[in-house]
Design a protein around this motif. Structure first.
Motif: not given
Length: 296
Positions: A140-145, A166-173, A182-186, A240-247
């Protein structure tokens, strides 16, 4: 007709379709507990007492028995499945979650149960939403799904399951093959989990599947071309390779057991090391984890 008589009818009618007696028993109790709206113990008591079945209940049972004889999966007949001991709504627009996927989710939970506060999850090809919702429930401590799927019908079911639990997840087509980029990494978190059980069954392997799978479950959730069996994974790894650096990125995939050695080489060629592969409960190499980190 008594419930005991229906029990014998059930076995007689389905033994050619489902030859495993344990599977038949499971189907019987899934169906009867659903129709009678009770638990398994109550059904066993009804059987021992040879209780008579009311006409309207009998008609429901016979209708659903006929559907089972036509190879329709029990999960679609009763409109739900069980995943991690929880109910999830499903229909023919959604791939039915499997026990192997429960094992994949269990692996993620074990890896992150001690520290999930600064973690976000990307559930790619969410289907019913069972992976993302279960992770949010168990960690439950996970920030975002973030849960994505190409199918509006799947996203609708995932939304209903999210509300039910009763669990909030962010759904996107999102179409993984066309516009995953195009999926944004906010916000970038120190740890990011990418989990996917994408289509991985080759068309040539269709003959190995039970008819209730390829006749009823969504084609686009199951099959890939023989000449490009890793097409979904390729798009995900490139993203993954394009969007995630330093994490840190922890990648969890369910894979085709017939291609596990090829898949390991494929991951290595894509620059993903620190690989661990695991067998499922049937002994097949079904799950793989990669740890990815790229400096800024």
């Amino acid at each position: 007709m008594s419930i005991e008589e229906f029990y014998h009818l059930f076995y007689e009618d389905l033994q050619e379709v489902y030859q495993d007696s344990k599977e038949l028993e499971s189907l019987f109790f899934l169906l009867t507990t659903h129709v009678f709206k009770c638990d398994k113990t109550t059904i066993i008591l009804k059987l021992s007492k040879k209780e008579k079945i009311e006409d309207y209940i009998y008609k429901k049972l016979i209708k659903k028995l006929w559907e089972l004889k036509k190879n329709r999966p029990i999960q679609y007949i009763i409109g739900k499945t069980y995943f991690f001991g929880m109910d999830f709504l499903v229909n023919e627009k959604v791939f039915i979650p499997r026990p192997e996927t429960e094992e994949l989710v269990s692996w993620i939970i074990q890896d992150h149960k001690r520290n999930s506060e600064n973690v976000q999850v990307f559930d790619l090809g969410t289907g019913s939403g069972c992976i993302g919702i279960t992770l949010k429930k168990k960690l439950p401590k996970i920030r975002h799904i973030h849960a994505v799927d190409i199918s509006p019908e799947s996203l609708f079911i995932a939304k209903r399951n999210s509300k039910f639990h009763k669990e909030k997840i962010f759904l996107r087509k999102v179409d993984i093959l066309q516009n995953l980029i195009s999926l944004p990494i906010i916000k970038k978190y120190p740890v990011n989990i990418v989990v996917s059980n994408p289509p991985y069954v080759r068309i040539s392997e269709k003959k190995l599947l039970h008819p209730n799978i390829f006749q009823y479950e969504p084609f686009q959730a199951l099959f890939v071309p023989d000449e490009a069996p890793f097409i979904f994974y390729q798009k995900i790894l490139s993203w993954i390779k394009k969007k995630f650096t330093g994490v840190l990125v922890c990648v969890y995939f369910e894979i085709n057991q017939f291609l596990h050695l090829d898949f390991i080489e494929f991951m290595k060629k894509k620059g993903f090391r620190n690989l661990e592969i695991r067998r499922d409960f049937l002994g097949f190499f079904r799950m793989i984890r990669a740890i990815y980190y790229q400096k800024t």
